[in-house]
Design a protein around this motif. Structure first.
Motif, PDB file in Angstrom:
ATOM      1  N   ALA A  96      63.934  59.165  72.477  1.00 56.82           N
ATOM      2  CA  ALA A  96      64.352  58.814  71.116  1.00 56.82           C
ATOM      3  C   ALA A  96      64.115  59.943  70.115  1.00 56.82           C
ATOM      4  O   ALA A  96      64.523  59.833  68.960  1.00 56.82           O
ATOM      5  N   GLU A  97      63.472  61.011  70.561  1.00 59.53           N
ATOM      6  CA  GLU A  97      63.130  62.100  69.643  1.00 59.53           C
ATOM      7  C   GLU A  97      64.306  63.058  69.493  1.00 59.53           C
ATOM      8  O   GLU A  97      64.322  64.151  70.058  1.00 59.53           O
ATOM      9  N   VAL A  98      65.299  62.643  68.758  1.00 63.15           N
ATOM     10  CA  VAL A  98      66.480  63.464  68.491  1.00 63.15           C
ATOM     11  C   VAL A  98      66.718  63.501  66.988  1.00 63.15           C
ATOM     12  O   VAL A  98      66.228  62.653  66.237  1.00 63.15           O
ATOM     13  N   ALA A  99      67.490  64.492  66.560  1.00 63.12           N
ATOM     14  CA  ALA A  99      67.731  64.668  65.124  1.00 63.12           C
ATOM     15  C   ALA A  99      68.951  63.901  64.635  1.00 63.12           C
ATOM     16  O   ALA A  99      69.291  63.967  63.459  1.00 63.12           O
ATOM     17  N   ARG A 100      69.607  63.173  65.493  1.00 64.21           N
ATOM     18  CA  ARG A 100      70.805  62.436  65.088  1.00 64.21           C
ATOM     19  C   ARG A 100      70.448  61.261  64.177  1.00 64.21           C
ATOM     20  O   ARG A 100      69.328  60.757  64.193  1.00 64.21           O
ATOM     21  N   ASP A 101      71.437  60.793  63.427  1.00 64.24           N
ATOM     22  CA  ASP A 101      71.237  59.648  62.539  1.00 64.24           C
ATOM     23  C   ASP A 101      71.156  58.356  63.332  1.00 64.24           C
ATOM     24  O   ASP A 101      71.710  58.245  64.433  1.00 64.24           O
ATOM     25  N   MET A 102      70.501  57.365  62.752  1.00 64.28           N
ATOM     26  CA  MET A 102      70.419  56.047  63.365  1.00 64.28           C
ATOM     27  C   MET A 102      71.663  55.234  63.029  1.00 64.28           C
ATOM     28  O   MET A 102      72.270  55.408  61.974  1.00 64.28           O
ATOM     29  N   LEU A 103      72.017  54.345  63.934  1.00 68.61           N
ATOM     30  CA  LEU A 103      73.129  53.434  63.693  1.00 68.61           C
ATOM     31  C   LEU A 103      72.717  52.338  62.710  1.00 68.61           C
ATOM     32  O   LEU A 103      71.582  51.847  62.758  1.00 68.61           O
ATOM     33  N   ASN A 104      73.637  51.948  61.851  1.00 70.97           N
ATOM     34  CA  ASN A 104      73.414  50.797  60.980  1.00 70.97           C
ATOM     35  C   ASN A 104      73.877  49.548  61.739  1.00 70.97           C
ATOM     36  O   ASN A 104      75.072  49.314  61.896  1.00 70.97           O
ATOM     37  N   LEU A 105      72.921  48.763  62.204  1.00 72.99           N
ATOM     38  CA  LEU A 105      73.228  47.596  63.030  1.00 72.99           C
ATOM     39  C   LEU A 105      73.035  46.286  62.272  1.00 72.99           C
ATOM     40  O   LEU A 105      72.977  45.218  62.889  1.00 72.99           O
ATOM     41  N   ASP A 106      72.968  46.345  60.944  1.00 79.86           N
ATOM     42  CA  ASP A 106      72.684  45.151  60.154  1.00 79.86           C
ATOM     43  C   ASP A 106      73.713  44.041  60.376  1.00 79.86           C
ATOM     44  O   ASP A 106      73.360  42.855  60.397  1.00 79.86           O
ATOM     45  N   SER A 107      74.965  44.410  60.529  1.00 83.51           N
ATOM     46  CA  SER A 107      76.023  43.400  60.683  1.00 83.51           C
ATOM     47  C   SER A 107      76.495  43.261  62.131  1.00 83.51           C
ATOM     48  O   SER A 107      77.520  42.634  62.384  1.00 83.51           O
ATOM     49  N   VAL A 108      75.729  43.832  63.057  1.00 79.09           N
ATOM     50  CA  VAL A 108      76.120  43.813  64.472  1.00 79.09           C
ATOM     51  C   VAL A 108      75.311  42.743  65.199  1.00 79.09           C
ATOM     52  O   VAL A 108      74.081  42.798  65.247  1.00 79.09           O
ATOM     53  N   ARG A 109      76.013  41.759  65.753  1.00 79.63           N
ATOM     54  CA  ARG A 109      75.316  40.718  66.516  1.00 79.63           C
ATOM     55  C   ARG A 109      75.310  41.027  68.018  1.00 79.63           C
ATOM     56  O   ARG A 109      74.494  40.486  68.762  1.00 79.63           O
ATOM     57  N   ARG A 110      76.259  41.873  68.460  1.00 79.03           N
ATOM     58  CA  ARG A 110      76.323  42.251  69.875  1.00 79.03           C
ATOM     59  C   ARG A 110      76.618  43.746  69.976  1.00 79.03           C
ATOM     60  O   ARG A 110      77.612  44.233  69.452  1.00 79.03           O
ATOM     61  N   LEU A 111      75.739  44.462  70.649  1.00 78.44           N
ATOM     62  CA  LEU A 111      75.892  45.898  70.847  1.00 78.44           C
ATOM     63  C   LEU A 111      76.192  46.147  72.324  1.00 78.44           C
ATOM     64  O   LEU A 111      75.370  45.845  73.191  1.00 78.44           O
ATOM     65  N   VAL A 112      77.377  46.682  72.601  1.00 80.17           N
ATOM     66  CA  VAL A 112      77.810  46.936  73.976  1.00 80.17           C
ATOM     67  C   VAL A 112      77.719  48.432  74.246  1.00 80.17           C
ATOM     68  O   VAL A 112      78.369  49.232  73.559  1.00 80.17           O
ATOM     69  N   GLY A 152      77.085  59.940  71.927  1.00 78.21           N
ATOM     70  CA  GLY A 152      76.425  61.229  71.804  1.00 78.21           C
ATOM     71  C   GLY A 152      76.186  61.680  70.379  1.00 78.21           C
ATOM     72  O   GLY A 152      75.517  62.692  70.141  1.00 78.21           O
ATOM     73  N   GLU A 153      76.706  60.936  69.403  1.00 79.70           N
ATOM     74  CA  GLU A 153      76.579  61.334  68.005  1.00 79.70           C
ATOM     75  C   GLU A 153      75.477  60.589  67.263  1.00 79.70           C
ATOM     76  O   GLU A 153      75.240  60.860  66.074  1.00 79.70           O
ATOM     77  N   TRP A 154      74.813  59.652  67.939  1.00 81.35           N
ATOM     78  CA  TRP A 154      73.840  58.800  67.253  1.00 81.35           C
ATOM     79  C   TRP A 154      72.521  58.726  68.019  1.00 81.35           C
ATOM     80  O   TRP A 154      72.481  58.917  69.229  1.00 81.35           O
ATOM     81  N   ALA A 155      71.465  58.405  67.292  1.00 83.19           N
ATOM     82  CA  ALA A 155      70.148  58.200  67.902  1.00 83.19           C
ATOM     83  C   ALA A 155      70.072  56.757  68.400  1.00 83.19           C
ATOM     84  O   ALA A 155      69.455  55.891  67.774  1.00 83.19           O
ATOM     85  N   LEU A 156      70.708  56.506  69.536  1.00 80.48           N
ATOM     86  CA  LEU A 156      70.849  55.137  70.031  1.00 80.48           C
ATOM     87  C   LEU A 156      69.504  54.516  70.382  1.00 80.48           C
ATOM     88  O   LEU A 156      69.227  53.363  70.020  1.00 80.48           O
TER      89      LEU A 156
END
Length: 298
Positions: free
Chosen positions: A172-188, A232-236
Motif C-alpha cells: 500500500a506504500e505508493v504515491a498514487r491517490d486514493m479512490l473515493n469510494l463513498d458512493s460505491v457499494r460494490r467494488l469489482v 494502475g493509477e490508484w492506491a487500491l
C-alpha cells in the motif's frame, strides 16, 4: 550531459566500487514492495539496486528510503545490461528474479552473478504448483524473498529457503491517490476468473465500480462499463482499508491483501476457477479462516 548518461553513470559508479550487495528486478508492485524489505534489511540502503518496470511499479517508497532505482526498458536495457555484464565485481552480488521470463539480456546478466535468488511476484506463493516460475531453473535451497505470512504457503516452496522480509502492508506504500469510494457499494477488481461471471457482477447498476487490470493484456471484462477506473493509477490497497461495501475479486494478490486485513468493515467475495481449486488450496484455506470472506467457484 544528458539525463540518460547521468543515470547510467550514477548507477555504474557504485558498481565499480563494489557498493551493491543485491540487484532486484521488479516487474510489478508485489516485487517492488518486497524489494523495499530487502533494502531495509541491508546495512545500507545504497547497497540494493532496484531495476523496475515503470508502467507496472510505483517506487516512491523505495526512493524515499534512498534506494537507487532504475527504470527498465528494452532500449536503455541493452546499454545498461551490457555495462553490468562487463563489471566483474558482480560475481559477488546476489541477483533476485521473480522468474526466468524477463528477457535474454536479464538472463545473461543473472548467469554472471554468484548468487541467484527469487523475489515473490504474486499469487504463485499461494499455489501448490506455480504458474509463472519454473522452480527447476533455480538452485535447490535458493533464497525466496516474500511477505511475512503467518499461514502455510504452496508446497513447491519447500525446495527453497523462505525469507519473509516485510509485511504485506508494504503493497500500500505508493504515491498514487486514493479512490473515493463513498458512493460505491460494490467494488469489482478485475482478475481471473471474473470474465466467466460478468452477468453476476451487475456492472451496469448504480453504486458499482470496476477496477480494470493494470496490465492491458490481462483484461477480461470488455465492453462499456459505466463506472470504471484503471487499477494502475490508484492506491487500491490503501483505498480499501476503510471501505464498508462489498469487494468482488478473483485469483489476485488484492484478494490476499484484503484477506489479511484485521477486522475490516467490508465484505469479500472471492471467485476461484473450479479447475484451480486444488492448486490454490493454501489460498482457499485462508479464505475459509476469515469470517468476512466468501468463496465462490465458477
Amino acid at each position: 550531459m544528458t539525463p540518460h548518461r547521468f543515470q547510467g553513470e550514477a548507477i555504474c559508479e557504485p558498481l565499480l566500487r563494489g557498493k551493491y550487495k543485491g540487484v532486484v528486478f521488479c516487474p510489478n508492485q508485489v516485487t517492488a514492495a518486497i524489494a523495499l524489505g530487502m533494502a531495509l534489511h541491508n546495512d545500507s540502503m545504497a547497497e540494493t539496486l532496484v531495476i523496475y518496470w515503470p508502467d507496472r511499479c510505483d517506487v516512491s517508497s523505495l526512493r524515499a528510503a534512498r534506494v537507487r532505482c532504475w527504470s527498465y526498458n528494452r532500449v536503455r536495457g541493452l546499454w545498461y545490461l551490457a555495462c553490468l555484464m562487463l563489471i566483474r565485481i558482480f560475481v559477488s552480488v546476489e541477483v533476485c528474479l521473480p522468474h526466468r521470463k524477463l528477457g535474454r539480456m536479464v538472463e545473461w546478466f543473472a548467469r554472471l552473478c554468484s548468487t541467484t535468488s527469487i523475489v515473490d511476484d504474486g499469487l504463485d506463493a499461494w499455489r501448490e504448483q506455480p504458474q509463472n516460475i519454473d522452480p527447476a531453473t533455480f538452485a535447490l535451497g535458493a533464497n525466496f524473498y516474500t511477505f511475512q505470512y503467518s499461514t502455510p504457503l504452496g508446497h513447491w516452496l519447500q525446495r527453497f529457503t523462505l525469507c519473509p522480509i516485510i509485511g504485506i502492508e508494504a503493497m500500500a506504500e505508493v504515491a498514487r491517490d486514493m479512490l473515493n469510494l463513498d458512493s460505491v457499494r460494490r467494488l469489482v477488481v478485475e482478475s481471473p476468473p471474473l470474465g466467466r461471471v460478468v452477468d453476476e457482477l451487475e456492472l451496469d447498476k448504480d453504486g458499482v465500480m470496476l477496477v480494470a487490470h493494470s496490465n492491458v493484456n490481462k483484461r477480461l471484462i470488455l465492453g462499456d462499463v459505466p463506472r470504471v477506473v484503471q487499477g494502475g493509477e490508484w492506491a487500491l490497497e490503501r483505498s480499501i482499508r476503510a471501505y464498508t461495501g462489498e469487494i468482488i475479486v478473483g485469483e489476485s494478490m488484492i484478494a490476499v491483501y484484503a484477506l489479511l486485513q484485521s477486522n475490516p468493515a467490508y465484505r469479500l467475495l472471492i471467485y476461484i476457477a473450479q479447475e484451480n481449486k486444488s492448486n490454490l488450496a493454501p489460498l482457499i484455506h485462508l479464505i475459509e479462516q476469515r469470517s468476512f470472506s466468501t468463496l465462490r467457484e465458477c
